[in-house]
Design an enzyme around this catalytic site. Structure first.
Site, PDB file in Angstrom:
ATOM      1  N   LYS A  16       0.834  -1.205   0.000  1.00 40.14           N
ATOM      2  CA  LYS A  16       0.000   0.000   0.000  1.00 40.14           C
ATOM      3  C   LYS A  16       0.871   1.259   0.000  1.00 40.14           C
ATOM      4  O   LYS A  16       0.686   2.170  -0.804  1.00 40.14           O
ATOM      5  CB  LYS A  16      -0.932   0.018   1.234  1.00 40.14           C
ATOM      6  CG  LYS A  16      -1.811  -1.218   1.355  1.00 40.14           C
ATOM      7  CD  LYS A  16      -2.713  -1.167   2.580  1.00 40.14           C
ATOM      8  CE  LYS A  16      -2.008  -1.125   3.919  1.00 40.14           C
ATOM      9  NZ  LYS A  16      -1.226  -2.355   4.246  1.00 40.14           N
ATOM     10  N   ARG A  89      -9.429   0.918   9.337  1.00 39.84           N
ATOM     11  CA  ARG A  89      -8.981  -0.428   9.670  1.00 39.84           C
ATOM     12  C   ARG A  89      -9.994  -1.157  10.531  1.00 39.84           C
ATOM     13  O   ARG A  89      -9.741  -2.296  10.921  1.00 39.84           O
ATOM     14  CB  ARG A  89      -7.695  -0.332  10.466  1.00 39.84           C
ATOM     15  CG  ARG A  89      -6.461  -0.612   9.647  1.00 39.84           C
ATOM     16  CD  ARG A  89      -5.327  -0.203  10.535  1.00 39.84           C
ATOM     17  NE  ARG A  89      -4.153  -0.969  10.340  1.00 39.84           N
ATOM     18  CZ  ARG A  89      -3.079  -0.479   9.732  1.00 39.84           C
ATOM     19  NH1 ARG A  89      -3.112   0.705   9.174  1.00 39.84           N
ATOM     20  NH2 ARG A  89      -1.993  -1.193   9.670  1.00 39.84           N
ATOM     21  N   ARG A 128      12.092  -5.458   4.680  1.00 42.08           N
ATOM     22  CA  ARG A 128      11.743  -4.048   4.406  1.00 42.08           C
ATOM     23  C   ARG A 128      12.703  -3.073   5.090  1.00 42.08           C
ATOM     24  O   ARG A 128      13.160  -3.292   6.211  1.00 42.08           O
ATOM     25  CB  ARG A 128      10.326  -3.774   4.899  1.00 42.08           C
ATOM     26  CG  ARG A 128       9.986  -2.284   4.876  1.00 42.08           C
ATOM     27  CD  ARG A 128       8.529  -1.982   4.992  1.00 42.08           C
ATOM     28  NE  ARG A 128       7.897  -2.563   6.152  1.00 42.08           N
ATOM     29  CZ  ARG A 128       6.588  -2.590   6.337  1.00 42.08           C
ATOM     30  NH1 ARG A 128       5.787  -2.067   5.421  1.00 42.08           N
ATOM     31  NH2 ARG A 128       6.088  -3.124   7.416  1.00 42.08           N
ATOM     32  N   ARG A 161      11.513  -1.014  10.889  1.00 45.85           N
ATOM     33  CA  ARG A 161      10.469  -0.667  11.866  1.00 45.85           C
ATOM     34  C   ARG A 161      10.424  -1.679  13.005  1.00 45.85           C
ATOM     35  O   ARG A 161      10.569  -2.875  12.774  1.00 45.85           O
ATOM     36  CB  ARG A 161       9.098  -0.624  11.158  1.00 45.85           C
ATOM     37  CG  ARG A 161       8.895   0.647  10.388  1.00 45.85           C
ATOM     38  CD  ARG A 161       7.695   0.618   9.462  1.00 45.85           C
ATOM     39  NE  ARG A 161       6.503  -0.038   9.961  1.00 45.85           N
ATOM     40  CZ  ARG A 161       5.388  -0.165   9.249  1.00 45.85           C
ATOM     41  NH1 ARG A 161       5.320   0.344   8.022  1.00 45.85           N
ATOM     42  NH2 ARG A 161       4.342  -0.778   9.741  1.00 45.85           N
ATOM     43  N   ARG A 172       0.105  -8.788  13.736  1.00 42.81           N
ATOM     44  CA  ARG A 172      -0.520  -7.815  12.821  1.00 42.81           C
ATOM     45  C   ARG A 172      -1.385  -8.530  11.777  1.00 42.81           C
ATOM     46  O   ARG A 172      -2.448  -8.038  11.407  1.00 42.81           O
ATOM     47  CB  ARG A 172       0.550  -6.970  12.136  1.00 42.81           C
ATOM     48  CG  ARG A 172       1.089  -5.867  13.041  1.00 42.81           C
ATOM     49  CD  ARG A 172       2.410  -5.325  12.567  1.00 42.81           C
ATOM     50  NE  ARG A 172       2.340  -4.659  11.291  1.00 42.81           N
ATOM     51  CZ  ARG A 172       3.406  -4.436  10.510  1.00 42.81           C
ATOM     52  NH1 ARG A 172       4.608  -4.854  10.894  1.00 42.81           N
ATOM     53  NH2 ARG A 172       3.268  -3.808   9.365  1.00 42.81           N
TER      54      ARG A 172
END
Ligand code: AP5
Length: 214
Positions: A16, A89, A128, A161, A172
């Site tokens: 996203k 969300r 990431r 992160r 998550r």
């Protein structure tokens, strides 16, 4: 008619943010990422950031009341349009957004659902790299920066992160299935949902998005 008010919906790691940053820039619309807003608040040590930090690091959602106010302040009365990345969300967040748009006589143009299998999401998140300054996203394996560890766009030092740690990632994904996935049927019922196969190369997905936004 080109799309102006759009939600990017999908699980963590679906791409996203990767697509929202570039598309919003090219289309001249705002990119409103609640994750980026929260990370900025945590970094700045604001009261909201202090409250949100624990939820985020554990891979939990921040309470609706906090996030709705935060997003709505950022939306302001900007008429250029926006991509909402990471919001709504939960069903209460979707209801609050619907009420706000109705009160302004505006309408949501579409909800783009990024579909990617869990196994691929975990691989992507574990490699990431993120820019804490401008929000750009990289990947050690599939999308490395030109200079190792440095953001191509703004020159800041890239980071991993805290919520990309394996325990937080699996939580998550569970939270997404329990609390966010119900929005797929919610927006499909409203005729707003557009599905994108996001388990392909970034360029191929972008071509689909360009067609959708054209
Ligand atoms: P947030 O920052 O919104 O995280 P997220 O939704 O979990 O999404 P991600 O940023 O993990 O994934 P993405 O889909 O943007 O993927 P990306 O483009 O980075 O939220 C973080 C936290 O904040 C939440 O857990 C919660 O605590 C809180 N929060 C935020 N909003 C909230 C809300 N509304 N309510 C309550 N709490 C909220 O891509 C991932 C990786 O894959 C990158 O390395 C990228 O380079 C790579 N990649 C992307 N596409 C491809 C591709 N096609 N092929 C190969 N690699 C790819």
């Amino acid at each position: 008619m080109s799309l102006k008010r759009v939600i990017f919906l999908g699980p963590p790691g679906a791409g996203k943010g990767t697509h929202a940053v570039g598309l919003a820039k090219d289309l001249g619309i705002a990119h409103l990422s609640t994750g980026d807003m929260l990370r900025a608040a945590v970094k700045a040590g604001t009261p909201l950031g202090q409250e949100a930090k624990g939820y985020m690091e554990a891979g939990k959602l921040v309470p609706d009341a906090l996030i709705i106010d935060l997003l709505f302040e950022s939306m302001g009365d900007d008429d250029r349009g926006w991509i909402l990345d990471g919001f709504p969300r939960t069903v209460p967040q979707a209801e609050a957004l619907g009420e706000r748009l109705a009160s302004e006589g505006q309408e949501l143009d579409g909800v783009i659902l990024f579909e990617v299998p869990d196994k691929v999401l975990i691989e992507r998140i574990s490699s990431r790299l993120s820019c804490p300054s401008c929000g750009a996203v990289y990947n050690r394996l599939t999308q490395p920066p030109e200079k190792e560890g440095i953001c191509d766009r703004c020159g800041a030092q890239l980071v991993t992160r805290k919520d990309d740690a394996p325990e937080a990632v699996s939580h998550r994904l569970e939270v997404y299935k329990e609390q966010t996935a119900p929005l797929i049927a919610w927006y499909a019922d409203q005729g707003k949902l557009i599905r994108v196969d996001a388990n392909r190369e970034i360029g191929a997905i972008r071509q689909d998005l360009d067609r959708i936004f054209a």
